[in-house]
Design a protein around this motif. Structure first.
Motif, PDB file in Angstrom:
ATOM      1  N   GLY A  40       0.817  -1.201   0.000  1.00  7.52           N
ATOM      2  CA  GLY A  40       0.000   0.000   0.000  1.00  7.52           C
ATOM      3  C   GLY A  40       0.853   1.254   0.000  1.00  7.52           C
ATOM      4  N   GLU A  41       0.339   2.306  -0.607  1.00  8.71           N
ATOM      5  CA  GLU A  41       1.112   3.548  -0.709  1.00  8.71           C
ATOM      6  C   GLU A  41       0.512   4.710   0.071  1.00  8.71           C
ATOM      7  OE1 GLU A  41       1.721   4.479  -4.803  1.00  8.71           O
ATOM      8  OE2 GLU A  41       2.584   2.513  -5.243  1.00  8.71           O
ATOM      9  N   LEU A  42      -0.823   4.810   0.131  1.00  6.97           N
ATOM     10  CA  LEU A  42      -1.460   5.956   0.771  1.00  6.97           C
ATOM     11  C   LEU A  42      -2.626   5.489   1.636  1.00  6.97           C
ATOM     12  CD1 LEU A  42      -1.685   9.087   0.978  1.00  6.97           C
ATOM     13  CD2 LEU A  42      -3.332   8.951  -0.882  1.00  6.97           C
ATOM     14  N   PHE A  43      -2.536   5.781   2.916  1.00  5.64           N
ATOM     15  CA  PHE A  43      -3.617   5.466   3.857  1.00  5.64           C
ATOM     16  C   PHE A  43      -4.317   6.772   4.169  1.00  5.64           C
ATOM     17  CE2 PHE A  43      -5.760   4.227   7.691  1.00  5.64           C
ATOM     18  CZ  PHE A  43      -5.965   2.864   7.554  1.00  5.64           C
ATOM     19  N   ASP A  44      -5.530   6.935   3.687  1.00  3.54           N
ATOM     20  CA  ASP A  44      -6.276   8.191   3.786  1.00  3.54           C
ATOM     21  C   ASP A  44      -7.320   8.082   4.892  1.00  3.54           C
ATOM     22  OD1 ASP A  44      -7.779  10.482   3.423  1.00  3.54           O
ATOM     23  OD2 ASP A  44      -8.010  10.217   1.260  1.00  3.54           O
ATOM     24  N   PHE A  45      -7.202   8.945   5.908  1.00  2.00           N
ATOM     25  CA  PHE A  45      -8.162   8.954   7.012  1.00  2.00           C
ATOM     26  C   PHE A  45      -9.446   9.702   6.652  1.00  2.00           C
ATOM     27  CE2 PHE A  45      -4.304   8.291   9.631  1.00  2.00           C
ATOM     28  CZ  PHE A  45      -4.716   7.139  10.260  1.00  2.00           C
ATOM     29  N   THR A  46      -9.547  10.218   5.457  1.00  2.19           N
ATOM     30  CA  THR A  46     -10.667  11.033   4.966  1.00  2.19           C
ATOM     31  C   THR A  46     -10.787  12.317   5.792  1.00  2.19           C
ATOM     32  OG1 THR A  46     -12.407   9.877   6.218  1.00  2.19           O
ATOM     33  CG2 THR A  46     -11.863   9.009   4.028  1.00  2.19           C
ATOM     34  N   ILE A  47     -11.921  13.014   5.677  1.00  2.44           N
ATOM     35  CA  ILE A  47     -12.046  14.341   6.283  1.00  2.44           C
ATOM     36  C   ILE A  47     -12.211  14.263   7.800  1.00  2.44           C
ATOM     37  CG2 ILE A  47     -12.985  15.351   4.190  1.00  2.44           C
ATOM     38  CD1 ILE A  47     -15.738  15.231   5.491  1.00  2.44           C
ATOM     39  N   GLY A  48     -11.917  15.378   8.448  1.00  2.00           N
ATOM     40  CA  GLY A  48     -12.069  15.484   9.894  1.00  2.00           C
ATOM     41  C   GLY A  48     -10.740  15.799  10.555  1.00  2.00           C
ATOM     42  N   ASN A  49     -10.801  16.402  11.724  1.00  2.00           N
ATOM     43  CA  ASN A  49      -9.569  16.764  12.428  1.00  2.00           C
ATOM     44  C   ASN A  49      -9.495  16.088  13.805  1.00  2.00           C
ATOM     45  OD1 ASN A  49     -11.552  18.207  13.667  1.00  2.00           O
ATOM     46  ND2 ASN A  49     -10.484  20.159  13.648  1.00  2.00           N
ATOM     47  N   LEU A  56      -1.363   9.837  14.096  1.00  2.00           N
ATOM     48  CA  LEU A  56      -0.884   8.753  13.237  1.00  2.00           C
ATOM     49  C   LEU A  56      -0.442   9.198  11.849  1.00  2.00           C
ATOM     50  CD1 LEU A  56      -3.584   6.092  14.141  1.00  2.00           C
ATOM     51  CD2 LEU A  56      -1.206   6.146  14.877  1.00  2.00           C
ATOM     52  N   SER A  57      -0.622  10.467  11.514  1.00  2.00           N
ATOM     53  CA  SER A  57      -0.312  10.941  10.161  1.00  2.00           C
ATOM     54  C   SER A  57       1.051  11.603  10.102  1.00  2.00           C
ATOM     55  CB  SER A  57      -1.357  11.958   9.708  1.00  2.00           C
ATOM     56  OG  SER A  57      -2.616  11.367   9.665  1.00  2.00           O
ATOM     57  N   ASN A  58       1.631  11.562   8.909  1.00  2.00           N
ATOM     58  CA  ASN A  58       2.884  12.292   8.713  1.00  2.00           C
ATOM     59  C   ASN A  58       2.704  13.484   7.778  1.00  2.00           C
ATOM     60  OD1 ASN A  58       2.537  10.868   6.396  1.00  2.00           O
ATOM     61  ND2 ASN A  58       4.509   9.833   6.457  1.00  2.00           N
ATOM     62  N   ASN A  59       1.511  13.666   7.217  1.00  2.00           N
ATOM     63  CA  ASN A  59       1.205  14.879   6.461  1.00  2.00           C
ATOM     64  C   ASN A  59      -0.298  15.080   6.391  1.00  2.00           C
ATOM     65  OD1 ASN A  59       0.231  13.227   4.405  1.00  2.00           O
ATOM     66  ND2 ASN A  59       2.100  13.374   3.205  1.00  2.00           N
ATOM     67  N   MET A  60      -0.676  16.289   5.989  1.00  2.00           N
ATOM     68  CA  MET A  60      -2.083  16.663   5.932  1.00  2.00           C
ATOM     69  C   MET A  60      -2.342  17.381   4.610  1.00  2.00           C
ATOM     70  SD  MET A  60      -4.147  18.627   8.897  1.00  2.00           S
ATOM     71  CE  MET A  60      -4.290  20.314   8.362  1.00  2.00           C
TER      72      MET A  60
END
Length: 102
Positions: A40-49, A56-60
């Motif tokens: 896998g290359e991109l794990f997207d948490f979708t919208i929300g803060n 858990l993210s390294n970019n936004m």
């Protein structure tokens, strides 16, 4: 949801009786590990803060939208939608409009 090498994480639900066992965290960590260990290359948490997303993210990525009119009515309506959105950003006007409505 899985789309090519992109995983869209949609928040799961579970019974409250399992709350103390953190089933959401366990599932999320296992999903992330499995996804990246299998190419896998991109794990997207979708919208929300929510906090766990920041932890858990390294970019936004900021999300934007744009209204594109198709009909004559749409071309007429766009300036009013723009005005409405910008008036919402003004705190005093937003505060007064809520007081008037209620």
């Amino acid at each position: 949801f899985l789309e090519k090498n992109k995983f869209l994480y949609i928040f799961p639900t579970y019974s409250e009786k399992f709350l103390n066992y953190s089933p959401g965290n366990i599932l999320l960590f296992n999903l992330i590990n499995f996804f990246f260990n299998n190419g896998g290359e991109l794990f997207d948490f979708t919208i929300g803060n929510e906090f766990y997303k920041k932890k858990l993210s390294n970019n936004m990525i900021d999300i934007y939208y744009k209204n594109l009119p198709i009909t004559f009515y749409g071309k007429f309506l766009i300036p009013f939608l723009f005005l409405k959105d910008n008036l919402k950003k003004i705190r005093l006007i937003n505060y007064l409009s809520r007081k008037i409505r209620y």
